[in-house]
Design a protein around this motif. Structure first.
Motif, PDB file in Angstrom:
ATOM      1  N   LEU A 182       0.842  -1.193   0.000  1.00 11.45           N
ATOM      2  CA  LEU A 182       0.000   0.000   0.000  1.00 11.45           C
ATOM      3  C   LEU A 182       0.879   1.245   0.000  1.00 11.45           C
ATOM      4  N   TYR A 183       0.523   2.220  -0.822  1.00 16.68           N
ATOM      5  CA  TYR A 183       1.191   3.522  -0.771  1.00 16.68           C
ATOM      6  C   TYR A 183       0.293   4.569  -1.412  1.00 16.68           C
ATOM      7  N   TRP A 184       0.586   5.838  -1.147  1.00 13.86           N
ATOM      8  CA  TRP A 184      -0.087   6.964  -1.779  1.00 13.86           C
ATOM      9  C   TRP A 184       0.760   7.459  -2.946  1.00 13.86           C
ATOM     10  N   GLY A 185       0.128   7.835  -4.041  1.00  8.98           N
ATOM     11  CA  GLY A 185       0.867   8.377  -5.175  1.00  8.98           C
ATOM     12  C   GLY A 185      -0.068   8.971  -6.199  1.00  8.98           C
ATOM     13  N   SER A 186       0.473   9.800  -7.064  1.00  5.36           N
ATOM     14  CA  SER A 186      -0.345  10.542  -8.015  1.00  5.36           C
ATOM     15  C   SER A 186       0.110  10.278  -9.443  1.00  5.36           C
ATOM     16  N   THR A 187      -0.863  10.024 -10.328  1.00  7.09           N
ATOM     17  CA  THR A 187      -0.576   9.889 -11.748  1.00  7.09           C
ATOM     18  C   THR A 187      -0.947  11.183 -12.468  1.00  7.09           C
ATOM     19  N   LYS A 188      -0.456  11.328 -13.687  1.00 11.21           N
ATOM     20  CA  LYS A 188      -0.769  12.519 -14.471  1.00 11.21           C
ATOM     21  C   LYS A 188      -1.445  12.142 -15.776  1.00 11.21           C
ATOM     22  N   ALA A 189      -2.447  12.913 -16.131  1.00  6.45           N
ATOM     23  CA  ALA A 189      -3.137  12.752 -17.408  1.00  6.45           C
ATOM     24  C   ALA A 189      -3.577  14.122 -17.877  1.00  6.45           C
ATOM     25  N   GLN A 190      -3.164  14.470 -19.096  1.00  7.77           N
ATOM     26  CA  GLN A 190      -3.476  15.777 -19.671  1.00  7.77           C
ATOM     27  C   GLN A 190      -3.065  16.903 -18.732  1.00  7.77           C
ATOM     28  N   SER A 191      -1.841  16.762 -18.190  1.00  7.53           N
ATOM     29  CA  SER A 191      -1.228  17.779 -17.318  1.00  7.53           C
ATOM     30  C   SER A 191      -1.938  17.947 -15.986  1.00  7.53           C
ATOM     31  N   LYS A 192      -2.826  17.038 -15.642  1.00  6.03           N
ATOM     32  CA  LYS A 192      -3.514  17.105 -14.360  1.00  6.03           C
ATOM     33  C   LYS A 192      -3.047  15.954 -13.478  1.00  6.03           C
ATOM     34  N   SER A 193      -2.848  16.238 -12.200  1.00  8.31           N
ATOM     35  CA  SER A 193      -2.437  15.207 -11.254  1.00  8.31           C
ATOM     36  C   SER A 193      -3.657  14.553 -10.623  1.00  8.31           C
ATOM     37  N   HIS A 194      -3.585  13.240 -10.482  1.00 11.81           N
ATOM     38  CA  HIS A 194      -4.694  12.493  -9.921  1.00 11.81           C
ATOM     39  C   HIS A 194      -4.187  11.676  -8.732  1.00 11.81           C
ATOM     40  N   PRO A 195      -4.404  12.170  -7.505  1.00  9.84           N
ATOM     41  CA  PRO A 195      -3.935  11.426  -6.330  1.00  9.84           C
ATOM     42  C   PRO A 195      -4.803  10.206  -6.073  1.00  9.84           C
ATOM     43  N   MET A 196      -4.186   9.132  -5.632  1.00  6.07           N
ATOM     44  CA  MET A 196      -4.954   7.934  -5.311  1.00  6.07           C
ATOM     45  C   MET A 196      -4.177   7.044  -4.358  1.00  6.07           C
ATOM     46  N   LEU A 197      -4.916   6.128  -3.732  1.00  8.81           N
ATOM     47  CA  LEU A 197      -4.316   5.128  -2.862  1.00  8.81           C
ATOM     48  C   LEU A 197      -4.146   3.848  -3.663  1.00  8.81           C
ATOM     49  N   TRP A 198      -2.932   3.287  -3.614  1.00 12.37           N
ATOM     50  CA  TRP A 198      -2.610   2.097  -4.391  1.00 12.37           C
ATOM     51  C   TRP A 198      -2.531   0.881  -3.468  1.00 12.37           C
ATOM     52  N   LEU A 199      -3.259  -0.182  -3.830  1.00  8.74           N
ATOM     53  CA  LEU A 199      -3.192  -1.459  -3.132  1.00  8.74           C
ATOM     54  C   LEU A 199      -2.723  -2.504  -4.142  1.00  8.74           C
ATOM     55  N   LEU A 200      -1.532  -3.061  -3.917  1.00  6.97           N
ATOM     56  CA  LEU A 200      -0.904  -3.949  -4.886  1.00  6.97           C
ATOM     57  C   LEU A 200      -0.840  -5.375  -4.346  1.00  6.97           C
ATOM     58  N   SER A 201      -1.470  -6.297  -5.060  1.00  7.85           N
ATOM     59  CA  SER A 201      -1.454  -7.689  -4.649  1.00  7.85           C
ATOM     60  C   SER A 201      -0.046  -8.258  -4.725  1.00  7.85           C
ATOM     61  N   ARG A 202       0.362  -8.934  -3.660  1.00 10.80           N
ATOM     62  CA  ARG A 202       1.675  -9.577  -3.674  1.00 10.80           C
ATOM     63  C   ARG A 202       1.613 -10.909  -4.421  1.00 10.80           C
ATOM     64  N   THR A 203       0.431 -11.494  -4.518  1.00  9.86           N
ATOM     65  CA  THR A 203       0.245 -12.738  -5.260  1.00  9.86           C
ATOM     66  C   THR A 203      -0.142 -12.406  -6.692  1.00  9.86           C
ATOM     67  N   GLN A 204       0.701 -12.766  -7.636  1.00  9.36           N
ATOM     68  CA  GLN A 204       0.474 -12.375  -9.027  1.00  9.36           C
ATOM     69  C   GLN A 204      -0.472 -13.326  -9.749  1.00  9.36           C
ATOM     70  N   GLU A 205      -1.053 -12.819 -10.831  1.00 10.40           N
ATOM     71  CA  GLU A 205      -1.882 -13.626 -11.721  1.00 10.40           C
ATOM     72  C   GLU A 205      -0.977 -14.306 -12.759  1.00 10.40           C
ATOM     73  N   CYS A 206      -1.570 -15.131 -13.615  1.00 13.42           N
ATOM     74  CA  CYS A 206      -0.798 -15.878 -14.623  1.00 13.42           C
ATOM     75  C   CYS A 206      -1.309 -15.549 -16.025  1.00 13.42           C
ATOM     76  N   ILE A 207      -0.417 -15.638 -16.987  1.00 12.40           N
ATOM     77  CA  ILE A 207      -0.771 -15.455 -18.395  1.00 12.40           C
ATOM     78  C   ILE A 207       0.280 -16.173 -19.237  1.00 12.40           C
ATOM     79  N   ASP A 208      -0.138 -16.740 -20.386  1.00 15.09           N
ATOM     80  CA  ASP A 208       0.864 -17.383 -21.234  1.00 15.09           C
ATOM     81  C   ASP A 208       1.245 -16.452 -22.388  1.00 15.09           C
TER      82      ASP A 208
END
Length: 333
Positions: free
Chosen positions: A209-235
């Motif tokens: 978990l962490y706080w961070g902001s992305t940018k789109a069209q020169s605007k900042s978008h703050p959000m809280l990120w929750l990242l799964s430690r267990t990954q999904e699979c794909i071939d």
């Protein structure tokens, strides 16, 4: 458990009234950090060795098993977005004990690269993965995602990483098989409704978990990120389907490597870890639903990176080899 350092400078003033209660309610630190850290750049590099372990109330998943009335898949010319509609009042959502309000599902989208060795927005120990999925939610006190993006704490993003495996991800098939129908930009296809949680797994512990902001069209978008430690699979074949989609110039969508922040200027939390010690940033075990008919290491509930994990694996391997010999001997007789 690593001690959680308190923020400094302006954040100290904001935390002055709650410092004494952190030991009783560590969830308060997540909210207290938002004002200073939600505007810092995302994505970041995820490294378990610099994360700080913290115990937080479990995430509550609500209505994710409800069947949507409509699902559509859209090629925006930059990514693939899956959106859906439900009957009034049954939208899937999340409640976190450390955040106010309910976060309702808005959409999910994918990030892939120009090859099978890159594509994720975040990096893991400095290395990208082939695919990353964002499941975006916004606080229900706002009417739309666009409105929520203007506010700290308005948006919560679940992050899932995909690793390459030799067998296809059957849960992704509703998306993968229809990508050929949205090759061109701005094209849309309606899918046969299915519970969207089929595309990923719900988690309540062992995540970052962490706080961070992305940018789109020169605007900042703050959000809280929750990242799964267990990954999904794909071939490999499934992954290649994403690299056939066209952008607005009618060219294969090409991706510049994301600007990944090192994350040293903000807190990265490892929430409700299953073991107090691990050498792996991502869990070496896939989710249980992927373990059928796979190698032993993919089916075990053993964290090889934990103390004693290697010895447990060796013992389990010996038992499996012995059982196979006995099974083979019995069939011959």
């Amino acid at each position: 458990m690593n001690q959680i350092p308190l923020p400094t400078d302006t954040a100290d003033e904001a935390l002055e009234e709650t410092n004494s209660s952190f030991s009783e309610d560590p969830s308060k630190i997540v909210v207290a950090l938002a004002e200073d850290e939600a505007t810092l750049p995302a994505p970041i590099d995820i490294n378990i060795n610099r994360s700080q372990q913290i115990e937080l109330p479990p995430v509550s998943w609500q209505n994710y098993d409800q069947l949507p009335t409509k699902i559509k898949l859209t090629n925006t010319g930059e990514t693939v977005i899956l959106s859906a509609k439900w009957e009034d009042g049954v939208y899937p959502g999340l409640k976190c004990g450390y955040l106010d309000g309910r976060y309702v599902f808005s959409q999910l989208h994918f990030h892939w690269g120009n090859s099978a060795v890159e594509g994720s927005e975040h990096t893991i120990d400095g290395t990208p993965l082939p695919l990353e999925m964002h499941v975006v939610h916004f606080n229900d006190q706002y009417d739309t995602l666009e409105d929520a993006l203007k506010h700290i704490g308005g948006v919560l993003c679940l992050v899932y990483f995909f690793s390459l495996k030799s067998t296809p991800n059957k849960f992704l098939e509703p998306v993968i098989t229809n990508l050929k129908e949205i090759i061109f930009p701005d094209s849309v296809i309606k899918l046969t409704p299915f519970p969207i949680v089929n595309l990923f797994h719900a988690f309540t512990d062992d995540y970052f978990l962490y706080w961070g902001s992305t940018k789109a069209q020169s605007k900042s978008h703050p959000m809280l990120w929750l990242l799964s430690r267990t990954q999904e699979c794909i071939d490999f074949h499934q992954l290649a389907q994403f690299r056939q989609l066209l952008d607005q110039r009618m060219r294969i969508i090409a991706r510049e490597p994301p600007q990944v922040a090192d994350g040293k200027d903000r807190h990265l939390f490892h929430v409700n870890p299953r073991t107090p010690c691990s050498n792996w940033t991502l869990s070496p075990l896939p989710h249980p639903r992927y373990r059928d008919n796979r190698w032993l290491v993919d089916r075990m509930d053993i964290d090889i990176g934990a103390p004693g994990g290697c010895q447990q694996f060796i013992e389990a391997l010996r038992r499996e080899m012995s059982n196979r010999r006995e099974s083979s001997s019995s069939s011959e007789n």
